[in-house]
Scaffold this active site. Structure first.
Site, mmCIF file in Angstrom:
data_model
loop_
_atom_site.group_PDB
_atom_site.id
_atom_site.type_symbol
_atom_site.label_atom_id
_atom_site.label_comp_id
_atom_site.label_asym_id
_atom_site.label_seq_id
_atom_site.Cartn_x
_atom_site.Cartn_y
_atom_site.Cartn_z
ATOM 1 N N GLU A 352 0.790 -1.226 0.000
ATOM 2 C CA GLU A 352 0.000 0.000 0.000
ATOM 3 C C GLU A 352 0.824 1.278 0.000
ATOM 4 O O GLU A 352 0.409 2.289 0.569
ATOM 5 C CB GLU A 352 -0.921 0.006 1.217
ATOM 6 C CG GLU A 352 -0.232 0.077 2.576
ATOM 7 C CD GLU A 352 0.069 -1.253 3.233
ATOM 8 O OE1 GLU A 352 0.285 -1.294 4.454
ATOM 9 O OE2 GLU A 352 0.083 -2.266 2.498
ATOM 10 N N ASN A 353 1.969 1.294 -0.662
ATOM 11 C CA ASN A 353 2.778 2.510 -0.703
ATOM 12 C C ASN A 353 1.908 3.695 -1.109
ATOM 13 O O ASN A 353 1.186 3.644 -2.101
ATOM 14 C CB ASN A 353 3.924 2.353 -1.709
ATOM 15 C CG ASN A 353 4.652 1.042 -1.555
ATOM 16 O OD1 ASN A 353 5.227 0.740 -0.529
ATOM 17 N ND2 ASN A 353 4.617 0.242 -2.611
ATOM 18 N N GLU A 386 -5.758 -2.469 -0.629
ATOM 19 C CA GLU A 386 -4.631 -1.534 -0.649
ATOM 20 C C GLU A 386 -5.105 -0.085 -0.606
ATOM 21 O O GLU A 386 -4.508 0.751 0.086
ATOM 22 C CB GLU A 386 -3.759 -1.775 -1.884
ATOM 23 C CG GLU A 386 -3.234 -3.188 -2.037
ATOM 24 C CD GLU A 386 -2.584 -3.734 -0.780
ATOM 25 O OE1 GLU A 386 -1.952 -2.967 -0.038
ATOM 26 O OE2 GLU A 386 -2.710 -4.948 -0.536
#
EC number: 3.4.11.-
Length: 906
Positions: A352-353, A386
């Site tokens: 999940e950047n 995400e």
């Protein structure tokens, strides 16, 4: 999402005396010399000034010194980083891929100290003009103390900088370093991914920082509470594109040592944790949202995949998912863009950047030609998971990894809500019970389980942090929080109050209590929920309808297992019991003690069903008379009982039987009504539980009582003799059960049907991307499987990310299972054991049910424990516990099961 686990190799032999030790010492010193010589040559080629890259590396016994502790001291707080990185996408003359970097961090001194500890791991540093590995400068007119000494503490992964005098409280400083590292293929930190396009090898430089790999890329304060702003610049080859969390500010070209290089700068990130930083250099292309959209959405991937429209589905659902989540969280998406990129090599399902979400290709791409419904569902639920993190996890982050469930548990729950919004005809929320609740039950019923939240001092090392990325963390809590307490974060101020900051779980309980004060609860949210998150496990609630008595006890699948993990709450939960009586009368009652009495649940004639629509995290048992009334209702008119509860009755009964709470034949009798059942959820529950019988007995007779002919005929009718798709999404799933069970139970026409489908599939290159693979006999099968096992650890044939899947798939084969077990015990140290995960151990050992296999497992555990490598020992503990339970179950139930099956076939 989760990430990989790594172990190291055991010391297998004893040195042959002092003479051999001396030889090895000389050899080791020569190796060090060669390595340092190579490091110097690499830096010289980069045009950097080299005096030496070697620095003292210390590994000491545990001490009271700050550098021997794994947690950062609270004396310094980072504000922002300036990082420039240059990954080389071609190997040097020695075949090594490297990256070089420069990094500066501004930090504020909060407490007087003459020590700077900053995380650094597997990096090599260039000496400054002062002959140190870092340069310190004071800001705002502050003079910086001189550096006395610098070294690297290997075990705790710190760069240690001792100063000649103390830093001043309230003052800010600039710490600058230059370094290089390897752009390896280990799927962590800054690594390379490879693929082939038009017969040309392509290399991608990409990242995976979670949980503790940012320190492998540049020196940083690598803890989630050390949030900062990141200013990033990437150097990359012409013809490639660079991406990061922030939007590109511009790209320019210049020449270094007669080499043309592109430089891309990015807008500063929001204030965030180091583990969310991401960047990618590749030749990928993208599709994007239309200009009128207020959020730029781009789907990136290999040109061939993008041009064949495999990213279209992801693009179509991303914007509505983001808008749904904005409404659900009552908070605007805080970034200007959302990049999502599919990588050929990626250890986790996705990550999940913030602003640049990375995925496995299978988790982002959907190809209608070859992808299944399950593939499509996986894509949408991974994307929703995400993107749910963009708020819950990224905007507001847990203070330390012991509360990882605050990130992952809620994202798992919300992913079903958002997926249901974008695909409303799928009824996907109903799958949450089987895919999340029952999945958590399986692990949480073992004594090797763990509480959702531990004390911070119990989760310290990188290996301990790794072990938290498991089923309990992802699947357990927020179903209870949302459904049992009927509360929501929608109107809470939790995200607003703690935006760009960090929290502990009590912060969440506090905000929920504030906004849900009008709900009638038997205790505070803190008191209720702490019983669920601070002790492992869950209860089985037993209701005696003859007396109205209700009891709870800690449910253990292996009843003789000894719980050696004390609980402050004595394994007693506050349980919200929802119930239905004979299809009409319903209610709710809180069970607050081990035993209680509740008159409305008393009945002599009506059946009573508890845990209505499975809104509680507990199993249910009844007195024998009520079990009989429920079975009678199922066999006469099963639709009176809600579909989720029909699946729950089967799942509870089989697990209660495995725990010696009810007789195994009672559990088997819950499947008899399936003769008339057409819904997916009850059938899937039955198939899943009867699979355990198949594992234990290796005999298909266990499927006898299911009588799959009616279900097979039903799907034959509604698909016009298998020429059309079933009309409902859940029916499409259940058609798989219908055909599978029909073939296993010998239904006429099933084998012919599946052979015909297989022949059609093999003839169509658009739907069959694989070659034909046949076995002529078991000897050839064994040889072929052994050869495939060898292929599985060849990265040129099987990608590292897929090793576990390949090996477990072979272990599911009767012939392959013993081959796999021998293979893993011989090769578990392959590539530092990076493929050796808890999922692999579970997949290999799930059939174990003999004393000999138990002894092998125990010896395997001893071998690993005696080694210098680290590994998730909980996985082996779970395997040992499960094997013991399997042995006991077979000895007590095999005769009963076989006798019952014979009776049903008469």
């Amino acid at each position: 999402m989760g990430k990989g686990f790594y172990i190291s190799k055991p010391l297998g032999f004893v040195l042959f005396g002092l003479g051999a030790g001396a030889v090895l010492t000389i050899f080791a010193l020569s190796v060090v010399y060669v390595q340092e010589k190579r490091k110097n040559e690499v830096n010289a080629r980069d045009g950097t000034r080299i005096v030496t890259t070697a620095a003292p590396h210390r590994t000491s016994a545990p001490s009271n010194e700050a550098w021997d502790k794994y947690r950062l001291p609270d004396a310094l707080l980072p504000e922002y980083y300036n990082v420039t990185l240059w990954p080389r996408l071609v190997p040097d003359e020695e075949g090594m891929y490297i990256f070089t970097g420069k990094s500066g961090v501004v930090f504020t001194c909060l407490k007087e100290t003459n020590l700077i500890l900053i995380h650094s791991n597997e990096l090599n540093f260039t000496l400054t003009s002062e002959m140190h590995h870092a340069k310190l400068t004071g800001l705002g007119g502050t003079s910086a103390p001189a550096i006395l000494e610098t070294w690297f503490q290997t075990q705790t992964q710190f760069m240690v900088i001792q100063l000649k005098r103390k830093l001043q409280v309230g003052k800010s400083y600039w710490l600058y370093t230059e370094f290089h590292g390897e752009l390896s293929d280990n799927l962590g930190g800054f690594y390379r991914s490879e693929y082939t396009e038009n017969d040309v090898k392509k290399v991608v430089a990409t990242t995976q920082m979670q949980p503790t790999a940012a320190r492998n890329v540049f020196p940083c304060f690598d803890e989630p509470s050390m949030k900062a702003v990141f200013h990033l610049t990437l150097l990359h080859p012409p013809g490639t594109v660079a991406l990061s969390n922030g939007m590109e500010l511009g790209t320019k070209s210049f020449t270094i040592d007669n080499q043309e290089v592109l430089q891309t700068r990015f807008e500063p990130t929001e204030k965030m944790s180091t583990y969310l930083l991401a960047f990618v250099v590749s030749e990928f292309t993208n599709i994007r949202s239309p200009p009128e959209a207020n959020i730029l959405i781009r789907i990136w991937g290999r040109r061939e995949a993008i041009e064949s429209c495999q990213g279209d589905y992801a693009l179509n659902v991303t914007f509505p998912i983001l808008k749904y989540l904005e409404n659900y969280y009552n908070t605007t998406y805080p970034l200007s863009k959302s990049d999502q990129i599919a990588l050929p090599d990626f250890a986790a399902g996705a990550m999940e950047n913030w602003g640049l979400v990375t995925y496995r290709e299978l988790s982002l791409f959907y190809d209608p030609k070859v992808s299944s419904n399950e593939d499509k569902e996986w894509v949408v639920t991974v994307i929703t998971h995400e993107l749910a993190h963009m708020w819950f996890g990224n905007l507001v982050t847990m203070r330390w990894w012991n509360d990882l469930w605050l990130n992952e548990g809620f994202a798992s729950y919300v992913s079903y809500l958002a997926a249901d919004y974008v695909e409303p005809t799928w009824n996907i929320k109903d799958l949450m019970v089987q895919q999340q609740v029952q999945k958590a039950f399986d692990v949480d019923s073992l004594v090797s389980s763990h509480p959702l939240s531990s004390r911070e001092d119990e989760v310290i090392t990188p290996d301990q942090i790794d072990q938290l990325f498991d089923t309990i963390t992802y699947s357990k809590v927020f179903i209870m929080c949302q459904k049992q307490l009927e509360i929501t974060l929608l109107s809470s101020n939790y995200l607003h109050e703690y935006a760009y900051s960090n929290t502990v779980y009590t912060d969440l309980w506090k905000k929920l209590q504030e906004v849900n004060s009008s709900i009638q609860l038997p205790a505070s949210i803190n008191e209720i929920m702490n019983r669920w998150i601070l002790q492992m496990g869950f209860p089985v609630v037993t209701i005696d309808t003859r007396t109205g008595s209700i009891t709870q006890q800690h449910f253990l699948i292996h009843p003789e297992a000894v719980v050696d993990k004390p609980s402050d709450y004595n394994y007693e939960w506050f349980v919200p019991i929802t119930w239905l009586k004979s299809g009409s009368n319903m209610g709710q009652h809180w069970l607050l003690t081990k035993t209680a009495s509740y008159e409305p649940m008393k009945t002599d004639t009506d059946w009573l069903l508890a845990n209505l629509n499975v809104t509680g995290y507990y199993r249910v048992n009844y007195d024998p008379q009520n079990w009989e009334r429920l079975l009678t209702q199922l066999n006469s008119d099963h639709k009176v009982i809600p579909v989720l509860n029909r699946g729950q009755i089967i799942d509870d009964a089989f697990n209660l039987a495995r725990a010696d709470i009810i007789n195994i034949t009672l559990a088997l009798r819950t499947t008899k009504y399936l003769y008339e059942e057409k819904e997916y959820i009850p059938w899937e529950s039955a198939v899943r539980n009867l699979e355990y019988f198949f594992l234990m007995f290796d005999r298909t007779e266990v499927y006898g009582p299911l009588k799959a002919q009616p279900l097979f005929d039903h799907f034959k009718d509604i698909t016009s003799n298998w020429t059309q798709k079933p009309p409902r999404y859940m029916d499409q799933y259940n058609q798989i059960n219908a055909v599978s069970m029909a073939c296993k139970t010998g239904v006429k026409g099933c084998s012919e049907l599946t052979r015909m489908w297989y022949r059609q599939w093999m003839k169509n290159p658009d739907t069959n991307p694989y070659g034909k693979f046949e076995f002529s006999d078991s000897v050839q099968a064994s040889s072929s499987l052994s050869r495939y096992l060898e292929y599985s650890i060849d990265p040129n044939l099987i990608r590292k990310q897929d090793i576990t899947y390949a090996i477990v798939y072979i272990a599911d084969n009767v012939i392959g299972q013993p081959l796999v077990w021998d293979f893993v015990r011989a090769n578990w140290d392959f590539d530092d054991g990076s493929f050796f995960s808890g999922g692999l151990i579970n997949g290999i050992t799930k059939k174990f049910s003999t004393e000999f296999e138990l002894q092998q497992l125990q010896r395997f555990k001893e071998d690993i424990a005696a080694s210098s490598f680290t590994f998730d020992m909980q996985a082996i503990e779970r395997a040992i516990e499960q094997t013991k339970a399997n042995i006991k179950w077979i000895s007590e139930n095999k005769a009963q099961v076989m006798n019952w099956l014979i009776e049903q076939s008469d």
